[in-house]
Design an enzyme around this catalytic site. Structure first.
Site, PDB file in Angstrom:
ATOM      1  N   PRO A 137       0.847  -1.200   0.000  1.00  2.00           N
ATOM      2  CA  PRO A 137       0.000   0.000   0.000  1.00  2.00           C
ATOM      3  C   PRO A 137       0.878   1.244   0.000  1.00  2.00           C
ATOM      4  O   PRO A 137       1.966   1.242   0.576  1.00  2.00           O
ATOM      5  CB  PRO A 137      -0.798  -0.126   1.303  1.00  2.00           C
ATOM      6  CG  PRO A 137      -0.016  -1.046   2.163  1.00  2.00           C
ATOM      7  CD  PRO A 137       0.741  -1.956   1.238  1.00  2.00           C
ATOM      8  N   HIS A 138       0.414   2.271  -0.679  1.00  2.00           N
ATOM      9  CA  HIS A 138       1.215   3.493  -0.768  1.00  2.00           C
ATOM     10  C   HIS A 138       0.308   4.687  -1.008  1.00  2.00           C
ATOM     11  O   HIS A 138      -0.818   4.542  -1.457  1.00  2.00           O
ATOM     12  CB  HIS A 138       2.268   3.382  -1.874  1.00  2.00           C
ATOM     13  CG  HIS A 138       1.696   3.019  -3.201  1.00  2.00           C
ATOM     14  ND1 HIS A 138       1.379   1.716  -3.560  1.00  2.00           N
ATOM     15  CD2 HIS A 138       1.375   3.777  -4.267  1.00  2.00           C
ATOM     16  CE1 HIS A 138       0.897   1.701  -4.786  1.00  2.00           C
ATOM     17  NE2 HIS A 138       0.883   2.940  -5.243  1.00  2.00           N
ATOM     18  N   ALA A 139       0.851   5.860  -0.667  1.00  2.00           N
ATOM     19  CA  ALA A 139       0.066   7.085  -0.839  1.00  2.00           C
ATOM     20  C   ALA A 139       0.999   8.283  -0.923  1.00  2.00           C
ATOM     21  O   ALA A 139       2.078   8.290  -0.335  1.00  2.00           O
ATOM     22  CB  ALA A 139      -0.897   7.258   0.330  1.00  2.00           C
TER      23      ALA A 139
END
Length: 154
Positions: free
Chosen positions: A65-67
């Protein structure tokens, strides 16, 4: 770029089990917030917004997951190892137990992509994943992740 510049020891956590992706993002938000001095709810919202675009479970029990977020000055990561894998909705439909979350400044451009590529390459290494799965000590996990020979660019 090396994992040792992205992942701090305090951003590595081992957990028994996870009931949902939402709960995992809450845990990642708490871990990341303590490491970067941002509000956990901002981090959680950013992770959920990104996940809504498509699943970040990349297969073989690994999720990335990344943002991108305002308020950061560099890319950083958080790692969670689960003792009991759970259904993350990965591309290969396999449960996930190794989660490496990446957070980048909104305008990070290529640094965000380089960090994603680095983490992805390293976590495709079955020997590395086996070492991670064989250890339950956060300090050892941090060492395994950060003291590897840097991967060559793909």
């Amino acid at each position: 770029m090396e994992l040792s510049t992205i992942l701090r020891p305090e951003a590595v956590k081992v957990m028994g089990s996870m009931s949902s992706k939402k709960r995992l993002f809450q845990e990642l938000g708490e871990v990341a917030a303590s490491a970067c001095s941002l509000n956990a709810s901002v981090i959680i919202d950013a992770l959920q917004d990104r996940e809504a675009l498509g699943p970040t479970g990349v297969g073989h029990g690994v999720a990335l997951p990344h943002a991108r977020m305002d308020g950061l000055d560099k890319v950083f990561g958080a790692f969670v190892k689960l003792e009991t894998p759970f259904d993350y909705g990965s591309v290969d439909r396999q449960p996930v137990d190794l989660i490496f979350a990446l957070f980048a400044p909104q305008d990070s451009g290529v640094d965000h992509l380089k960090a994603l590529a680095l983490v992805s390459r390293n976590l495709r290494d079955s020997q590395l994943c086996a070492k991670l799965r064989a250890n339950d000590d956060p300090s050892t996990l941090h060492t395994v992740l950060t003291e590897m020979v840097p991967s060559q660019a793909a």
